[in-house]
Design an enzyme around this catalytic site. Structure first.
Site, PDB file in Angstrom:
ATOM      1  CG  PHE A 281      -2.638  -0.420   0.744  1.00  0.00           C
ATOM      2  CD1 PHE A 281      -2.895  -0.651   0.481  1.00  0.00           C
ATOM      3  CD2 PHE A 281      -2.886   1.000   1.712  1.00  0.00           C
ATOM      4  CE1 PHE A 281      -4.575  -0.745  -0.336  1.00  0.00           C
ATOM      5  CE2 PHE A 281      -4.454   1.572   1.519  1.00  0.00           C
ATOM      6  CZ  PHE A 281      -5.156   0.141   0.227  1.00  0.00           C
TER       7      PHE A 281
ATOM      8  CD  GLN B 283      -5.279  10.383   3.669  1.00  0.00           C
ATOM      9  OE1 GLN B 283      -6.392   9.745   4.422  1.00  0.00           O
ATOM     10  NE2 GLN B 283      -4.374  10.223   3.596  1.00  0.00           N
TER      11      GLN B 283
ATOM     12  CG  HIS C 130      -8.298   8.087  -0.860  1.00  0.00           C
ATOM     13  ND1 HIS C 130      -7.920   7.836  -2.242  1.00  0.00           N
ATOM     14  CD2 HIS C 130      -8.142   6.732   0.081  1.00  0.00           C
ATOM     15  CE1 HIS C 130      -7.573   6.695  -2.040  1.00  0.00           C
ATOM     16  NE2 HIS C 130      -7.485   5.893  -1.250  1.00  0.00           N
TER      17      HIS C 130
ATOM     18  CG  LEU D   6     -12.309   4.772  -1.283  1.00  0.00           C
ATOM     19  CD1 LEU D   6     -11.455   5.955  -1.167  1.00  0.00           C
ATOM     20  CD2 LEU D   6     -12.091   4.480   0.136  1.00  0.00           C
TER      21      LEU D   6
ATOM     22  CD  GLU E  66      -3.654   3.835  -1.116  1.00  0.00           C
ATOM     23  OE1 GLU E  66      -4.204   4.769  -0.358  1.00  0.00           O
ATOM     24  OE2 GLU E  66      -1.682   3.796  -0.281  1.00  0.00           O
TER      25      GLU E  66
ATOM     26  NE  ARG F   9      -4.807   6.580   1.056  1.00  0.00           N
ATOM     27  CZ  ARG F   9      -5.795   6.395   2.107  1.00  0.00           C
ATOM     28  NH1 ARG F   9      -6.424   6.544   2.629  1.00  0.00           N
ATOM     29  NH2 ARG F   9      -5.738   4.588   1.880  1.00  0.00           N
TER      30      ARG F   9
ATOM     31  CG  HIS G 112      -9.919   8.560   2.769  1.00  0.00           C
ATOM     32  ND1 HIS G 112     -11.157   8.188   2.006  1.00  0.00           N
ATOM     33  CD2 HIS G 112      -9.653   7.301   2.894  1.00  0.00           C
ATOM     34  CE1 HIS G 112     -11.145   6.887   2.574  1.00  0.00           C
ATOM     35  NE2 HIS G 112     -10.138   5.915   3.080  1.00  0.00           N
TER      36      HIS G 112
ATOM     37  NE  ARG H 182      -6.805   7.392   7.769  1.00  0.00           N
ATOM     38  CZ  ARG H 182      -6.391   6.402   6.658  1.00  0.00           C
ATOM     39  NH1 ARG H 182      -6.191   5.582   6.869  1.00  0.00           N
ATOM     40  NH2 ARG H 182      -7.814   7.026   5.423  1.00  0.00           N
TER      41      ARG H 182
END
Lengths: 242, 584, 245
Positions: B122, B235, B237, B251, B254, B285, B350, B385
């Site tokens: 990730f 954040q 995304h 979404l 990821e 991100r 996000h 994050r």
């Protein structure tokens, strides 16, 4: 697509109600839930509809759209070109208000299923093929559309005798877990009432997650019940085999 | 007129029935406390269900060199070092246990060929670290916790909205809430309260968040005297759906990039080469989101202003097995077959890194007896994050908050007193808009708030934009006092929106004030007028307090790491890599 | 419950949900009538080396019953308790329900498969065992159909009988009860070294077949029917046997 769409939405509560028409402008890619949100924001702020994620992950927005049991967030408005879109609450559960129904019975039943009882402590060594079956059932988003469509609950209102497809696959996933040690067959045959299912498969048809409820869950469980209660010979063979 | 209301009394009251709330409740119940959980939605529907990619924990199942030090290292680096190192340390140490515990409770993760829990790569994680179940990990997690909680004697109150926390001589005393079903009120007296209500992504229009993410608990706690920290850190995304309009923001996990998905601009160029040549698509991100945004700004975007994400080279069978949710989502909502063609993605709000300031070990806020865990709390993620850290966050700190509350009630056994007059006054306040026709439409106020936030506190920010935004928010705050909710109290979404909007306005002010004060670019905060990361701002967090109804903003020093932890960042590579002697 | 019943089914409003249950009634009803006619009015299914599946086996070891009834009850009960036919029978004959979400007229006295007679469906596997025995005889018949007085040969009848027994075999091996017995009932699909167990491989194979169980159910029923019709027409001299070589 038409510039204006017409929705006929059930408005009412426990004491009754009727459908009411709303006309709203169409938008590209709109789903029925978007249409209901538009009505809320511009025409009827107190229109009750349950929803959370709007991405078919949470299973909150179950309803009946033009006679089909569906998720509001996954049903495109342009599937109903030149048609009035009738939106009604799930039939099997008591209406709280408008499209919101009281599904608490399902949680009561979930609570009554004996939990996972692993033979050993994690980390477990399990192959993917050992968990494939369980993962299919664990895709369930608890939208309760299967419970809604199941004729045993819907038409015969036999909620005291049969717990419905959702509970059947919950029990299946536990029974099929390679490390589980609890036995739920007595429950299945008894209180959960698997015998009430007559495998007419409507639960499988409506499942938005595509879970093969009947073939992979209920029928294997019916066979497991048969193993224990209707097949003394097979039972003996299995005992000796162990 | 005063309301007759039902009254409950608990040792520990947990507000929020997502992952953090349920994990806290399990911990508290296992400790023998009498526990109640309140949730705005049905059990198992909370925003946790939306988490897709995985839960980050250094189990080392596929990369044995992984360990808590490397997870700690990645988390701090990704947070641009304004995170609380203590929080990140306990987090990375305890995450593996929390994941294994789920397996013990019945979670069924994808497996490695050796039969262990599978872990996928990730963004900005040094090793393959995310335990997952296809692209529905959050669902697995919340279902497991739901099933666990149903075997305990925890009382779960579903579809109930808390509106105010009460204090007794400065100590937490409980909360009042109303049932969404019929609008009747209930009072919950409690010796300790855990806030686990998640984030406030609904402040923005283009968001991956579900309707619940309105920051209720953070706002309630803030009004009760708790401090907010790092609020400016919101954040984006990098990959949300951008077309059609109805699904904008939903979404795209990821995991698509984790499984090898490539990002290209309209000219077919893998543009991440320019922004992070080493990590490319799997950069952090903030970097990827800005990359996509910049490409679109430069006129190299897709038809609807995003970037192309392409996973077709993995083949239909693999995609359908590892990313079944994504496949279906695009098929059903956008008529796009992701196994055959690239698809459009763009940044979407996000996660909110900021939130209630809590103790790293007990999750206690500055209000005695009040605890917070999960997205509504802050400290772990700093300025950005890492993907997969939110699910381990709610597990680690859900448990710690439950344990913290248990410890607190052992030292404070008496049931605090709640002032009857205060309760009645709150009920009258909440009921005021019901049935009124003339006034502000809460849906319209919400939409306006979203516009203000997008225009003035979005992905790129400037001082003057933010100042203007603050002005508009304060104006809107005035207007919002006059919101009305025609209809009755029975399941009235308009009325529910009134509560949500009030909470979001409270938080939006703190976000903008924090963003104004942080005159630099760091992580999620991107200031066009201060494009560089500045050392002086790396030493401070911005803390907000409510004083006489006014939001006041202060600085607070970032806790300094002890030597042995600092050394982890001086090895020239991530600890696990340096230790194994392999090149990064 | 406040809201009145409304039709819910897989498709959209106005879709022809009633076609399937009525077709089921028609097909099964005609097959049933044909079988009854055979039992009471026909005494043989033999035409030289061809034998109708309704009349196999011919030897009855001294047990005196109507020739067609001697074994007919086995496949009949096997099919009547089959998970696929059950769905079609409950939908078509009992309207329980006719189609998904179609309101039912009888609301009370529903006991599903918990009481007589439908509790008998639990004995499906026993009828499967018996059906296998019958299947052995049918294979023998099919082989005999290739042995003519002058030796090996292929006639239209031999091919029909072979196709029929292949379809019946597919139907029997794709049975849900068999799927369970062969491996579905086990919870461990892997050996200690991580490799798949034999039961797993068998279960996978039967599961794949099982997906077409409904199809096999219909076409094997029609093939049985057609085989008998063909042989009966030969017996009555309506048509003449075709011999390829």
């Amino acid at each position: 697509m038409a510039e204006e769409i017409t929705l006929s939405v059930f408005r009412g509560d426990r004491s009754g109600g009727r459908e009411q028409e709303y006309k709203i402008p169409a938008m590209t890619g709109m789903v029925v839930l978007d249409a209901l949100h538009y009505i809320q924001a511009h025409q009827a702020p107190d229109l009750a509809v349950r929803w959370n994620c709007k991405a078919a992950h949470c299973g909150s927005c179950s309803a009946e759209i033009n006679g089909s049991a569906k998720l509001l967030c996954k049903t495109r408005v342009d599937d109903y070109e030149n048609e009035v879109i009738h939106v009604r609450p799930m039939h099997t559960f008591p209406v709280i208000k408008d499209l919101v129904t009281d599904v608490s019975w399902n949680y009561e039943k979930l609570r009554q299923i004996p939990a996972f009882q692993p033979a050993i402590n994690a980390p477990f060594t399990l192959q993917q093929r050992d968990v494939d079956r369980l993962q299919e059932f664990r895709r369930c988003i608890e939208c309760f559309l299967c419970q809604n469509i199941c004729h045993v609950l819907r038409d015969h209102d036999a909620k005291d005798a049969y717990w419905g497809p959702r509970m059947m696959i919950r029990i299946s996933e536990l029974q099929m877990h390679p490390l589980d040690t609890a036995d739920r067959l007595d429950l299945l045959k008894g209180a959960a009432g698997i015998g009430y299912c007559n495998i007419t498969k409507c639960c499988t048809v409506v499942c938005p997650q595509g879970i093969n409820i009947t073939e992979n869950g209920i029928i294997p469980m019916k066979e497991s019940v048969a193993d224990k209660y209707f097949d003394p010979l097979g039972g003996l063979v299995r005992k000796m085999h162990k | 007129m005063s309301e007759n209301i039902e009254s409950h009394s608990y040792d520990i009251l947990i507000i929020g029935s997502g992952g953090a709330g349920l994990r806290a409740a399990i911990a508290a119940a296992e400790g023998g406390a009498k526990v109640a959980v309140l949730g705005k939605s049905l059990l198992g529907k909370a925003h946790t269900v939306m988490a897709e990619g995985g839960v980050a924990a250094s189990l080392g199942n596929v990369d044995p060199d992984d360990g808590w030090e490397t997870h700690f290292y990645d988390t701090m680096r990704s947070g641009h070092f304004i995170n609380n190192y203590k929080t990140a340390e306990v987090f990375s140490k305890e995450a593996p246990q929390r994941v294994l515990e789920l397996e013990q409770w019945g979670a069924v993760f994808d497996r490695t060929p050796e039969g262990k829990i599978m872990q996928r790569p990730f963004g900005a994680h040094t090793f393959r670290r995310l335990a997952h179940v296809g692209d529905r990990t959050g669902m697995e997690l919340i279902r497991t916790l739901e099933q666990k909680i149903l075997t305990t004697n925890v009382d779960v109150f579903q579809e109930i909205t808390a509106t105010k926390l009460f204090l007794d001589n400065g100590r937490i005393a409980g909360a009042v809430a109303y049932y969404r079903e019929d609008g009747r009120f209930a009072l919950f007296a409690a010796k300790a309260v855990v806030i686990a209500t998640g984030g406030w992504g609904k402040l923005f229009k283009v968001t991956s968040n579900s309707w619940e993410s309105t920051g209720d608990g953070a706002a309630l706690a803030f009004r009760a005297g708790a401090e907010l920290i790092d609020m400016e850190m919101v954040q984006f995304h990098p990959t949300g759906m951008v077309w059609p309009p109805g699904v904008r923001g939903i979404l795209v996990t990821e995991g698509v990039r984790g499984e090898g998905g490539l990002l290209r601009n309209s000219e077919g160029e893998r543009f991440m080469e320019k922004y992070d040549p080493q990590r490319m698509e799997l950069s952090s991100r903030d970097v990827v989101a800005r990359g996509i945004y910049k490409e679109a700004q430069a006129g190299r975007g897709t038809p609807h202003g995003g970037a192309w994400l392409d996973i077709t080279h993995r083949g239909p069978e693999y995609i359908k097995r590892k990313l079944p949710g994504m496949y279906q989502q695009f098929m059903a909502l956008a008529d796009v077959d992701i196994t055959k063609t690239p698809f459009e993605v763009g940044p979407t709000i996000h996660y909110t890194m900021g939130g209630l300031k809590v103790d790293a070990y007990s999750c206690a806020t500055n209000v005695p007896g009040l605890f917070a865990a999960g997205e509504c709390a802050a400290g772990l993620h700093g300025a950005n994050r890492l993907g997969g850290n939110s699910l381990s966050d709610i597990l680690v700190f859900g448990k710690r908050a439950g344990d913290g509350a248990l410890e607190f009630i052992q030292g404070n056994e008496g049931m605090p007193r709640i002032d009857e007059g205060e309760v009645q006054a709150e009920i009258q306040r909440v009921l005021a808009p019901v049935g009124k026709e003339d006034g502000e439409n809460p849906y319209a106020i919400h939409e306006r708030l979203q516009e203000i936030m997008a225009d003035h506190a979005g992905i790129s920010r400037t001082g003057s934009d933010l100042e203007k935004g603050l002005e508009l928010i304060l104006e809107l705050k005035e207007r919002s006092r006059n919101m009305v909710a025609p209809g009755s109290r029975a399941f009235n979404p308009g009325w529910h929106t009134v509560q949500d909007v009030s909470n979001m306005i409270t938080l939006s002010e703190a976000i903008v004030r924090g963003a104004i004060e942080r005159k630099e670019s760091r992580g999620a905060q991107w200031r066009l007028d201060f494009p560089d990361e500045l050392e002086e701002f790396g030493k401070v967090n911005f803390v907000h307090k409510l004083e006489d109804g006014e939001v006041k903003t202060y600085t607070s020093p970032v806790p300094e790491m002890p030597k042995e932890l600092q050394e982890l960042f001086e090895l020239g590579a991530a600890p696990g890599v340096a230790k194994s002697g392999k090149k990064e | 419950m406040a809201q009145p019943a409304q039709a819910v089914h897989g498709g959209k409003t106005g879709s022809a949900w009633w076609v399937e249950p009525y077709l089921t009634v028609l097909a099964l009803g005609l097959f049933g009538l044909y079988s009854i006619w055979l039992v009471f009015f026909q005494h043989t299914g033999q035409f030289h080396n061809y034998l109708s599946p309704f009349f196999s086996p011919t030897q009855s070891w001294g047990i005196k019953v109507l020739p067609a009834l001697w074994v007919l009850w086995v496949p009949l009960l096997f099919r009547a308790t089959c998970y696929y036919y059950r769905k079609e029978i409950y939908r078509g004959f009992f309207h329980d329900p006719m189609a998904c979400g179609i309101p039912e007229s009888r609301r009370k006295f529903y006991f599903g498969e918990t009481r007589f007679p439908f509790i008998w469906t639990n004995l499906h596997r026993w009828f499967w065992y018996l059906a296998l025995v019958v299947l052995v005889f049918l294979w023998i018949d099919a082989i005999r159909a290739f042995i003519f007085p002058n030796g090996f040969g292929v006639g239209l009848g031999s091919i029909i009988m072979l196709v029929n027994v292949v379809l019946l075999t597919l139907y029997s091996l794709s049975c849900h009860a068999f799927r369970h017995l062969v491996g579905g009932g086990s919870t461990r699909f892997s050996c200690a070294d991580g490799s798949p167990t034999t039961r797993y491989k068998l279960w996978r194979t039967v599961s794949d077949l099982n997906q077409r169980h409904g199809l096999f159910a219909w076409i094997s029923m029609f093939s049985v029917w057609f085989t008998d019709v063909y042989i009966r027409m030969l017996i009555y001299g309506v048509i003449h046997p075709v011999r390829f070589f």
